[in-house]
Design a protein around this motif. Structure first.
Motif, PDB file in Angstrom:
ATOM      1  N   ALA A 155     -29.626 134.491 -63.093  1.00 27.05           N
ATOM      2  CA  ALA A 155     -28.469 135.208 -63.628  1.00 27.05           C
ATOM      3  C   ALA A 155     -28.552 135.305 -65.150  1.00 27.05           C
ATOM      4  CB  ALA A 155     -27.180 134.506 -63.210  1.00 27.05           C
ATOM      5  N   GLN A 156     -29.009 134.238 -65.773  1.00 29.56           N
ATOM      6  CA  GLN A 156     -29.190 134.263 -67.227  1.00 29.56           C
ATOM      7  C   GLN A 156     -30.329 135.199 -67.611  1.00 29.56           C
ATOM      8  OE1 GLN A 156     -30.550 130.578 -69.042  1.00 29.56           O
ATOM      9  NE2 GLN A 156     -29.281 130.950 -70.844  1.00 29.56           N
ATOM     10  N   GLN A 157     -31.425 135.145 -66.892  1.00 27.85           N
ATOM     11  CA  GLN A 157     -32.569 136.014 -67.188  1.00 27.85           C
ATOM     12  C   GLN A 157     -32.222 137.487 -67.026  1.00 27.85           C
ATOM     13  OE1 GLN A 157     -35.375 134.305 -64.416  1.00 27.85           O
ATOM     14  NE2 GLN A 157     -36.196 132.862 -65.920  1.00 27.85           N
ATOM     15  N   ARG A 158     -31.334 137.797 -66.117  1.00 25.49           N
ATOM     16  CA  ARG A 158     -30.904 139.178 -65.894  1.00 25.49           C
ATOM     17  C   ARG A 158     -29.884 139.633 -66.928  1.00 25.49           C
ATOM     18  NH1 ARG A 158     -28.463 140.088 -60.279  1.00 25.49           N
ATOM     19  NH2 ARG A 158     -28.269 142.183 -61.193  1.00 25.49           N
ATOM     20  N   GLY A 159     -29.409 138.724 -67.759  1.00 21.90           N
ATOM     21  CA  GLY A 159     -28.426 139.091 -68.775  1.00 21.90           C
ATOM     22  C   GLY A 159     -26.996 139.088 -68.284  1.00 21.90           C
ATOM     23  N   LEU A 160     -26.750 138.488 -67.114  1.00 26.41           N
ATOM     24  CA  LEU A 160     -25.387 138.422 -66.599  1.00 26.41           C
ATOM     25  C   LEU A 160     -24.564 137.372 -67.343  1.00 26.41           C
ATOM     26  CD1 LEU A 160     -26.113 138.669 -62.756  1.00 26.41           C
ATOM     27  CD2 LEU A 160     -25.716 140.507 -64.401  1.00 26.41           C
ATOM     28  N   THR A 161     -25.258 136.433 -67.981  1.00 21.66           N
ATOM     29  CA  THR A 161     -24.607 135.398 -68.776  1.00 21.66           C
ATOM     30  C   THR A 161     -25.503 135.004 -69.939  1.00 21.66           C
ATOM     31  OG1 THR A 161     -23.629 133.175 -68.740  1.00 21.66           O
ATOM     32  CG2 THR A 161     -25.553 133.543 -67.321  1.00 21.66           C
ATOM     33  N   ARG A 162     -24.885 134.642 -71.066  1.00 20.06           N
ATOM     34  CA  ARG A 162     -25.675 134.180 -72.214  1.00 20.06           C
ATOM     35  C   ARG A 162     -26.157 132.751 -72.012  1.00 20.06           C
ATOM     36  NH1 ARG A 162     -24.084 133.079 -76.975  1.00 20.06           N
ATOM     37  NH2 ARG A 162     -21.838 132.944 -76.670  1.00 20.06           N
ATOM     38  N   LEU A 163     -25.257 131.912 -71.507  1.00 22.58           N
ATOM     39  CA  LEU A 163     -25.532 130.481 -71.389  1.00 22.58           C
ATOM     40  C   LEU A 163     -25.225 130.028 -69.969  1.00 22.58           C
ATOM     41  CD1 LEU A 163     -23.652 129.455 -74.651  1.00 22.58           C
ATOM     42  CD2 LEU A 163     -26.132 129.709 -74.412  1.00 22.58           C
ATOM     43  N   ILE A 164     -25.831 128.915 -69.574  1.00 25.93           N
ATOM     44  CA  ILE A 164     -25.584 128.375 -68.243  1.00 25.93           C
ATOM     45  C   ILE A 164     -25.253 126.889 -68.325  1.00 25.93           C
ATOM     46  CG2 ILE A 164     -26.963 130.079 -66.996  1.00 25.93           C
ATOM     47  CD1 ILE A 164     -29.237 128.011 -66.878  1.00 25.93           C
ATOM     48  N   GLY A 165     -24.526 126.422 -67.314  1.00 28.53           N
ATOM     49  CA  GLY A 165     -24.174 125.011 -67.243  1.00 28.53           C
ATOM     50  C   GLY A 165     -23.700 124.666 -65.852  1.00 28.53           C
ATOM     51  N   VAL A 166     -23.122 123.501 -65.739  1.00 32.87           N
ATOM     52  CA  VAL A 166     -22.660 123.014 -64.441  1.00 32.87           C
ATOM     53  C   VAL A 166     -21.280 122.393 -64.598  1.00 32.87           C
ATOM     54  CG1 VAL A 166     -24.970 122.654 -63.488  1.00 32.87           C
ATOM     55  CG2 VAL A 166     -23.862 120.806 -64.789  1.00 32.87           C
ATOM     56  N   SER A 167     -20.665 122.108 -63.464  1.00 32.77           N
ATOM     57  CA  SER A 167     -19.367 121.450 -63.458  1.00 32.77           C
ATOM     58  C   SER A 167     -19.351 120.425 -62.327  1.00 32.77           C
ATOM     59  CB  SER A 167     -18.251 122.487 -63.250  1.00 32.77           C
ATOM     60  OG  SER A 167     -16.971 121.894 -63.297  1.00 32.77           O
ATOM     61  N   THR A 208     -14.783 142.282 -61.929  1.00 32.79           N
ATOM     62  CA  THR A 208     -13.382 141.884 -61.962  1.00 32.79           C
ATOM     63  C   THR A 208     -12.926 141.598 -63.390  1.00 32.79           C
ATOM     64  OG1 THR A 208     -13.598 140.910 -59.761  1.00 32.79           O
ATOM     65  CG2 THR A 208     -11.708 140.223 -61.063  1.00 32.79           C
ATOM     66  N   LEU A 209     -13.774 140.970 -64.158  1.00 32.19           N
ATOM     67  CA  LEU A 209     -13.463 140.668 -65.562  1.00 32.19           C
ATOM     68  C   LEU A 209     -13.535 141.896 -66.458  1.00 32.19           C
ATOM     69  CD1 LEU A 209     -15.489 137.341 -65.813  1.00 32.19           C
ATOM     70  CD2 LEU A 209     -13.047 137.531 -66.341  1.00 32.19           C
ATOM     71  N   GLY A 210     -14.233 142.930 -65.992  1.00 31.62           N
ATOM     72  CA  GLY A 210     -14.433 144.115 -66.812  1.00 31.62           C
ATOM     73  C   GLY A 210     -15.436 143.885 -67.927  1.00 31.62           C
ATOM     74  N   LEU A 211     -16.427 143.028 -67.654  1.00 36.13           N
ATOM     75  CA  LEU A 211     -17.421 142.668 -68.659  1.00 36.13           C
ATOM     76  C   LEU A 211     -18.829 142.954 -68.156  1.00 36.13           C
ATOM     77  CD1 LEU A 211     -16.047 139.140 -69.674  1.00 36.13           C
ATOM     78  CD2 LEU A 211     -15.626 141.318 -70.846  1.00 36.13           C
ATOM     79  N   ASP A 212     -19.728 143.175 -69.090  1.00 42.58           N
ATOM     80  CA  ASP A 212     -21.141 143.319 -68.748  1.00 42.58           C
ATOM     81  C   ASP A 212     -21.827 141.963 -68.667  1.00 42.58           C
ATOM     82  OD1 ASP A 212     -20.996 146.134 -68.767  1.00 42.58           O
ATOM     83  OD2 ASP A 212     -21.308 146.186 -70.940  1.00 42.58           O
ATOM     84  N   GLN A 213     -21.226 140.976 -69.323  1.00 46.02           N
ATOM     85  CA  GLN A 213     -21.842 139.652 -69.416  1.00 46.02           C
ATOM     86  C   GLN A 213     -20.763 138.627 -69.734  1.00 46.02           C
ATOM     87  OE1 GLN A 213     -24.017 138.474 -73.103  1.00 46.02           O
ATOM     88  NE2 GLN A 213     -25.835 138.347 -71.792  1.00 46.02           N
ATOM     89  N   VAL A 214     -20.876 137.431 -69.141  1.00 48.07           N
ATOM     90  CA  VAL A 214     -20.035 136.325 -69.582  1.00 48.07           C
ATOM     91  C   VAL A 214     -20.832 135.497 -70.581  1.00 48.07           C
ATOM     92  CG1 VAL A 214     -18.538 136.182 -67.569  1.00 48.07           C
ATOM     93  CG2 VAL A 214     -20.714 134.942 -67.574  1.00 48.07           C
ATOM     94  N   ASP A 215     -20.136 134.680 -71.321  1.00 49.37           N
ATOM     95  CA  ASP A 215     -20.820 133.831 -72.296  1.00 49.37           C
ATOM     96  C   ASP A 215     -21.380 132.578 -71.659  1.00 49.37           C
ATOM     97  OD1 ASP A 215     -20.183 135.219 -74.981  1.00 49.37           O
ATOM     98  OD2 ASP A 215     -18.268 135.159 -73.929  1.00 49.37           O
ATOM     99  N   LEU A 216     -20.714 132.113 -70.600  1.00 46.15           N
ATOM    100  CA  LEU A 216     -21.147 130.887 -69.938  1.00 46.15           C
ATOM    101  C   LEU A 216     -20.865 130.991 -68.448  1.00 46.15           C
ATOM    102  CD1 LEU A 216     -22.125 127.926 -69.983  1.00 46.15           C
ATOM    103  CD2 LEU A 216     -19.772 127.261 -70.574  1.00 46.15           C
ATOM    104  N   LEU A 217     -21.883 130.709 -67.659  1.00 42.80           N
ATOM    105  CA  LEU A 217     -21.754 130.695 -66.203  1.00 42.80           C
ATOM    106  C   LEU A 217     -22.062 129.289 -65.706  1.00 42.80           C
ATOM    107  CD1 LEU A 217     -21.314 132.506 -63.655  1.00 42.80           C
ATOM    108  CD2 LEU A 217     -23.814 132.691 -63.539  1.00 42.80           C
ATOM    109  N   LEU A 218     -21.143 128.746 -64.904  1.00 38.81           N
ATOM    110  CA  LEU A 218     -21.291 127.389 -64.392  1.00 38.81           C
ATOM    111  C   LEU A 218     -21.382 127.373 -62.869  1.00 38.81           C
ATOM    112  CD1 LEU A 218     -18.449 125.583 -66.419  1.00 38.81           C
ATOM    113  CD2 LEU A 218     -20.825 125.893 -67.096  1.00 38.81           C
ATOM    114  N   ILE A 219     -22.081 126.389 -62.344  1.00 39.48           N
ATOM    115  CA  ILE A 219     -21.949 126.029 -60.940  1.00 39.48           C
ATOM    116  C   ILE A 219     -20.675 125.197 -60.850  1.00 39.48           C
ATOM    117  CG2 ILE A 219     -22.947 124.754 -59.007  1.00 39.48           C
ATOM    118  CD1 ILE A 219     -24.595 127.182 -59.796  1.00 39.48           C
TER     119      ILE A 219
END
Length: 271
Positions: A121-133, A89-100
């Motif tokens: 998801a981070q190990q697969r390269g879908l996101t550079r960084l991970i965090g939570v909300s 949907t974003l048209g990206l190969d990867q986001v910079d940050l993925l949060l719960i």
């Protein structure tokens, strides 16, 4: 405080930025200089962020894109597919940050399941960084015990001058974990605050810019949202504001624990 997070400190929240008007708002923000754009699966704005980024012509490397996995997609069988759909949907190969986005209510999905999926998801390269909300201290401790002390880069929570979350802030500072403030302007209510207006007049900016400058001086990232180009510009001016220690102390005294976002699915808050 010195800001040391890899997340650009001032970003754009995109909740409510739907339709063509929303795309134009995000484009305006990018033209002004915003480079950190925050969206979420549940906002319905991922497509608009992708469209605006594409139209902007800005190099992908210059942008920092955050999205969040909805609490309805936390189960193992749904998690990865939802992230892949977000990227499409974003048209990206990867986001910079993925949060719960929100922890699972009443453990409908085991905590270990969705936190491990986040790491995958981070190990697969879908996101550079991970965090939570929207994670309280108890869940942050649980996450760090499971993933390690340095796996997460931020906890995105409601913080503004009237709700400064002192317990959560102290804990995160002790762990070197940054906080990202959503609703940093308390739905625009800070603009009517006499103290913030007084300090704003001395700096030649708006009360909103002072509220943002205060939160950044406290070491937080901020993601204000606005549909007005004028307000986008005024908020962006916060980056140039240098508050005095006295200013920071006076604004700090505005805290009254006024939480705005508190749905039924909320965890047990610390503040």
């Amino acid at each position: 405080m010195t800001y040391q997070s890899p997340i650009p400190q001032l970003g754009l929240g995109t909740f409510g930025r739907t339709g063509e008007e929303g795309i134009e708002t995000i484009l305006a923000a990018l033209e002004i200089g915003y480079r950190h754009i925050d969206t979420a699966q549940s906002y319905g704005t991922e497509a608009n962020v992708g469209e605006a980024v594409g139209r902007s012509g800005l190099p992908r490397a210059d942008l920092f894109i955050t999205t969040k996995v909805a609490d309805t997609n936390l189960a193992r069988q749904d998690f990865a597919a939802s992230v892949e759909e977000s990227l499409e949907t974003l048209g990206l190969d990867q986001v910079d940050l993925l949060l719960i986005h929100w922890p699972s209510q009443d453990d409908l999905v085991p905590f270990e399941d969705y936190m491990q999926e986040l790491v995958k998801a981070q190990q697969r390269g879908l996101t550079r960084l991970i965090g939570v909300s929207n994670f309280p201290i108890a869940l942050l401790e649980k996450a760090m015990a499971l993933l390690g002390p340095d796996a997460l880069v931020t906890n995105q929570v409601e913080i503004h001058p009237y709700h400064q979350s002192p317990r959560l802030v102290a804990y995160c500072r002790s762990k070197g974990l940054s906080l990202t403030a959503y609703q940093p302007l308390y739905k625009g209510a800070v603009n009517d605050d006499a103290l913030l207006q007084e300090i704003a007049a001395a700096h030649g900016v708006t009360a909103s810019a002072i509220a943002l400058a205060f939160l950044m001086a406290e070491g937080h990232a901020v993601i204000p949202a606005s549909g007005s180009r004028q307000n986008l510009e005024r908020n962006f001016a916060a980056l140039k504001v240098q508050l005095s220690d006295a200013d920071i102390q006076r604004i700090g005294a505005l805290d009254r624990g006024a939480r705005h976002i508190n749905p039924a699915k909320s965890p047990r808050w610390d503040d």
